[in-house]
Design a protein around this motif. Structure first.
Motif, PDB file in Angstrom:
ATOM      1  N   ALA A  24       2.001  -0.273   9.128  1.00  0.00           N
ATOM      2  CA  ALA A  24       2.808  -1.093   8.216  1.00  0.00           C
ATOM      3  C   ALA A  24       4.248  -1.084   8.701  1.00  0.00           C
ATOM      4  O   ALA A  24       4.624  -0.290   9.562  1.00  0.00           O
ATOM      5  CB  ALA A  24       2.738  -0.536   6.789  1.00  0.00           C
ATOM      6  N   ASP A  25       5.058  -1.966   8.122  1.00  0.00           N
ATOM      7  CA  ASP A  25       6.484  -1.988   8.441  1.00  0.00           C
ATOM      8  C   ASP A  25       7.269  -1.032   7.554  1.00  0.00           C
ATOM      9  O   ASP A  25       8.308  -0.515   7.968  1.00  0.00           O
ATOM     10  CB  ASP A  25       7.050  -3.400   8.279  1.00  0.00           C
ATOM     11  CG  ASP A  25       6.506  -4.349   9.332  1.00  0.00           C
ATOM     12  OD1 ASP A  25       6.093  -3.878  10.420  1.00  0.00           O
ATOM     13  OD2 ASP A  25       6.478  -5.572   9.073  1.00  0.00           O
ATOM     14  N   TYR A  26       6.788  -0.837   6.319  1.00  0.00           N
ATOM     15  CA  TYR A  26       7.457   0.065   5.380  1.00  0.00           C
ATOM     16  C   TYR A  26       6.440   0.846   4.592  1.00  0.00           C
ATOM     17  O   TYR A  26       5.342   0.364   4.310  1.00  0.00           O
ATOM     18  CB  TYR A  26       8.331  -0.712   4.368  1.00  0.00           C
ATOM     19  CG  TYR A  26       9.563  -1.287   4.979  1.00  0.00           C
ATOM     20  CD1 TYR A  26      10.729  -0.535   5.064  1.00  0.00           C
ATOM     21  CD2 TYR A  26       9.569  -2.580   5.472  1.00  0.00           C
ATOM     22  CE1 TYR A  26      11.875  -1.068   5.635  1.00  0.00           C
ATOM     23  CE2 TYR A  26      10.705  -3.109   6.050  1.00  0.00           C
ATOM     24  CZ  TYR A  26      11.851  -2.353   6.130  1.00  0.00           C
ATOM     25  OH  TYR A  26      12.979  -2.872   6.710  1.00  0.00           O
ATOM     26  N   MET A  27       6.846   2.047   4.200  1.00  0.00           N
ATOM     27  CA  MET A  27       6.079   2.858   3.267  1.00  0.00           C
ATOM     28  C   MET A  27       7.012   3.156   2.096  1.00  0.00           C
ATOM     29  O   MET A  27       8.159   3.549   2.300  1.00  0.00           O
ATOM     30  CB  MET A  27       5.626   4.173   3.906  1.00  0.00           C
ATOM     31  CG  MET A  27       4.871   5.065   2.947  1.00  0.00           C
ATOM     32  SD  MET A  27       4.368   6.616   3.710  1.00  0.00           S
ATOM     33  CE  MET A  27       3.310   6.033   4.997  1.00  0.00           C
ATOM     34  N   VAL A  28       6.519   2.928   0.897  1.00  0.00           N
ATOM     35  CA  VAL A  28       7.287   3.222  -0.307  1.00  0.00           C
ATOM     36  C   VAL A  28       6.577   4.351  -1.034  1.00  0.00           C
ATOM     37  O   VAL A  28       5.355   4.320  -1.207  1.00  0.00           O
ATOM     38  CB  VAL A  28       7.419   1.979  -1.213  1.00  0.00           C
ATOM     39  CG1 VAL A  28       8.125   2.324  -2.513  1.00  0.00           C
ATOM     40  CG2 VAL A  28       8.151   0.855  -0.482  1.00  0.00           C
ATOM     41  N   VAL A  29       7.349   5.356  -1.427  1.00  0.00           N
ATOM     42  CA  VAL A  29       6.802   6.498  -2.157  1.00  0.00           C
ATOM     43  C   VAL A  29       7.571   6.614  -3.464  1.00  0.00           C
ATOM     44  O   VAL A  29       8.809   6.564  -3.469  1.00  0.00           O
ATOM     45  CB  VAL A  29       6.946   7.811  -1.341  1.00  0.00           C
ATOM     46  CG1 VAL A  29       6.355   8.983  -2.103  1.00  0.00           C
ATOM     47  CG2 VAL A  29       6.307   7.673   0.032  1.00  0.00           C
ATOM     48  N   ALA A  30       6.848   6.738  -4.570  1.00  0.00           N
ATOM     49  CA  ALA A  30       7.491   6.852  -5.884  1.00  0.00           C
ATOM     50  C   ALA A  30       6.616   7.709  -6.789  1.00  0.00           C
ATOM     51  O   ALA A  30       5.429   7.902  -6.528  1.00  0.00           O
ATOM     52  CB  ALA A  30       7.697   5.478  -6.512  1.00  0.00           C
ATOM     53  N   LYS A  44       0.487  -3.229 -12.371  1.00  0.00           N
ATOM     54  CA  LYS A  44       1.516  -4.273 -12.432  1.00  0.00           C
ATOM     55  C   LYS A  44       1.964  -4.691 -11.042  1.00  0.00           C
ATOM     56  O   LYS A  44       2.143  -5.881 -10.772  1.00  0.00           O
ATOM     57  CB  LYS A  44       2.718  -3.792 -13.244  1.00  0.00           C
ATOM     58  CG  LYS A  44       2.457  -3.725 -14.724  1.00  0.00           C
ATOM     59  CD  LYS A  44       3.691  -3.235 -15.449  1.00  0.00           C
ATOM     60  CE  LYS A  44       3.428  -3.034 -16.929  1.00  0.00           C
ATOM     61  NZ  LYS A  44       4.617  -2.495 -17.616  1.00  0.00           N
ATOM     62  N   LEU A  45       2.142  -3.725 -10.150  1.00  0.00           N
ATOM     63  CA  LEU A  45       2.574  -4.041  -8.790  1.00  0.00           C
ATOM     64  C   LEU A  45       1.524  -4.876  -8.066  1.00  0.00           C
ATOM     65  O   LEU A  45       1.848  -5.864  -7.407  1.00  0.00           O
ATOM     66  CB  LEU A  45       2.874  -2.754  -8.019  1.00  0.00           C
ATOM     67  CG  LEU A  45       3.456  -2.928  -6.625  1.00  0.00           C
ATOM     68  CD1 LEU A  45       4.755  -3.721  -6.660  1.00  0.00           C
ATOM     69  CD2 LEU A  45       3.691  -1.571  -5.992  1.00  0.00           C
ATOM     70  N   ALA A  46       0.262  -4.517  -8.210  1.00  0.00           N
ATOM     71  CA  ALA A  46      -0.816  -5.288  -7.579  1.00  0.00           C
ATOM     72  C   ALA A  46      -0.860  -6.712  -8.119  1.00  0.00           C
ATOM     73  O   ALA A  46      -1.046  -7.670  -7.353  1.00  0.00           O
ATOM     74  CB  ALA A  46      -2.159  -4.589  -7.802  1.00  0.00           C
ATOM     75  N   GLU A  47      -0.646  -6.880  -9.429  1.00  0.00           N
ATOM     76  CA  GLU A  47      -0.627  -8.221 -10.024  1.00  0.00           C
ATOM     77  C   GLU A  47       0.541  -9.044  -9.490  1.00  0.00           C
ATOM     78  O   GLU A  47       0.398 -10.235  -9.197  1.00  0.00           O
ATOM     79  CB  GLU A  47      -0.550  -8.123 -11.548  1.00  0.00           C
ATOM     80  CG  GLU A  47      -1.822  -7.607 -12.180  1.00  0.00           C
ATOM     81  CD  GLU A  47      -1.675  -7.270 -13.656  1.00  0.00           C
ATOM     82  OE1 GLU A  47      -0.557  -7.371 -14.213  1.00  0.00           O
ATOM     83  OE2 GLU A  47      -2.691  -6.866 -14.263  1.00  0.00           O
ATOM     84  N   GLY A  73      -0.496  -4.782   3.091  1.00  0.00           N
ATOM     85  CA  GLY A  73      -0.338  -5.332   4.435  1.00  0.00           C
ATOM     86  C   GLY A  73       0.855  -4.719   5.152  1.00  0.00           C
ATOM     87  O   GLY A  73       0.754  -3.658   5.747  1.00  0.00           O
ATOM     88  N   ASP A  74       2.000  -5.395   5.076  1.00  0.00           N
ATOM     89  CA  ASP A  74       3.203  -4.915   5.752  1.00  0.00           C
ATOM     90  C   ASP A  74       3.855  -3.739   5.039  1.00  0.00           C
ATOM     91  O   ASP A  74       4.707  -3.074   5.608  1.00  0.00           O
ATOM     92  CB  ASP A  74       4.239  -6.044   5.867  1.00  0.00           C
ATOM     93  CG  ASP A  74       3.748  -7.171   6.768  1.00  0.00           C
ATOM     94  OD1 ASP A  74       2.868  -6.918   7.606  1.00  0.00           O
ATOM     95  OD2 ASP A  74       4.251  -8.296   6.636  1.00  0.00           O
ATOM     96  N   VAL A  75       3.468  -3.522   3.783  1.00  0.00           N
ATOM     97  CA  VAL A  75       4.038  -2.433   2.988  1.00  0.00           C
ATOM     98  C   VAL A  75       2.898  -1.630   2.366  1.00  0.00           C
ATOM     99  O   VAL A  75       1.970  -2.200   1.797  1.00  0.00           O
ATOM    100  CB  VAL A  75       4.964  -2.974   1.871  1.00  0.00           C
ATOM    101  CG1 VAL A  75       5.520  -1.837   1.031  1.00  0.00           C
ATOM    102  CG2 VAL A  75       6.088  -3.809   2.459  1.00  0.00           C
ATOM    103  N   ILE A  76       3.009  -0.308   2.484  1.00  0.00           N
ATOM    104  CA  ILE A  76       2.056   0.585   1.836  1.00  0.00           C
ATOM    105  C   ILE A  76       2.825   1.356   0.773  1.00  0.00           C
ATOM    106  O   ILE A  76       3.891   1.913   1.046  1.00  0.00           O
ATOM    107  CB  ILE A  76       1.421   1.555   2.848  1.00  0.00           C
ATOM    108  CG1 ILE A  76       0.597   0.761   3.851  1.00  0.00           C
ATOM    109  CG2 ILE A  76       0.565   2.590   2.133  1.00  0.00           C
ATOM    110  CD1 ILE A  76       0.022   1.585   4.964  1.00  0.00           C
ATOM    111  N   VAL A  77       2.300   1.363  -0.440  1.00  0.00           N
ATOM    112  CA  VAL A  77       2.966   2.025  -1.560  1.00  0.00           C
ATOM    113  C   VAL A  77       2.115   3.206  -2.017  1.00  0.00           C
ATOM    114  O   VAL A  77       0.908   3.058  -2.235  1.00  0.00           O
ATOM    115  CB  VAL A  77       3.182   1.045  -2.736  1.00  0.00           C
ATOM    116  CG1 VAL A  77       3.889   1.738  -3.891  1.00  0.00           C
ATOM    117  CG2 VAL A  77       3.952  -0.193  -2.280  1.00  0.00           C
ATOM    118  N   HIS A  78       2.764   4.360  -2.139  1.00  0.00           N
ATOM    119  CA  HIS A  78       2.112   5.561  -2.656  1.00  0.00           C
ATOM    120  C   HIS A  78       2.764   5.894  -3.990  1.00  0.00           C
ATOM    121  O   HIS A  78       3.980   6.081  -4.051  1.00  0.00           O
ATOM    122  CB  HIS A  78       2.324   6.754  -1.711  1.00  0.00           C
ATOM    123  CG  HIS A  78       1.701   6.582  -0.373  1.00  0.00           C
ATOM    124  ND1 HIS A  78       0.402   6.957  -0.106  1.00  0.00           N
ATOM    125  CD2 HIS A  78       2.207   6.076   0.784  1.00  0.00           C
ATOM    126  CE1 HIS A  78       0.138   6.694   1.172  1.00  0.00           C
ATOM    127  NE2 HIS A  78       1.208   6.159   1.726  1.00  0.00           N
TER     128      HIS A  78
END
Length: 103
Positions: A24-30, A44-47, A73-78
């Motif tokens: 991916a281009d970015y990984m977001v962790v929250a 909500k994020l998936a919607e 795709g270009d961003v993976i969120v954890h």
């Protein structure tokens, strides 16, 4: 990032992966404060991703919501519960010796 902010995600971090990994281009962790909040943020994020980009992201871990992975795709969120996030410490693993960017 805005969706997670709206849902009161805690300690949101964006890690650039472009040129470092092909996944991916970015990984977001929250983090969320509870499994209920983590599940709600993920849903909500998936919607929003589907509405804005016309594709459904892959989601793993939603039934237990301790750690939910959203592959857009270009961003993976954890999204984690705090204890689980501390245990896996993904920011340290993926920061490649750099300071991960705070959002």
């Amino acid at each position: 990032m805005a969706s997670l902010d709206d849902d009161q995600a805690v300690e949101t971090v964006s890690i650039p992966l472009a040129g470092k990994s092909s996944i991916a281009d970015y990984m977001v962790v929250a983090s969320g404060r509870s499994t209920r909040q983590v599940a709600s943020m993920a849903t909500k994020l998936a919607e929003k991703i589907k509405a804005e980009f016309g594709r459904s992201p892959r989601i793993e871990g939603l039934p237990t919501a301790d750690w939910v992975l959203i592959d857009a795709g270009d961003v993976i969120v954890h999204l984690f519960r705090p204890e689980v996030r501390t245990f896996y410490n993904l920011e340290r693993m993926w920061s490649f010796g750099e300071a991960a960017g705070q959002a």
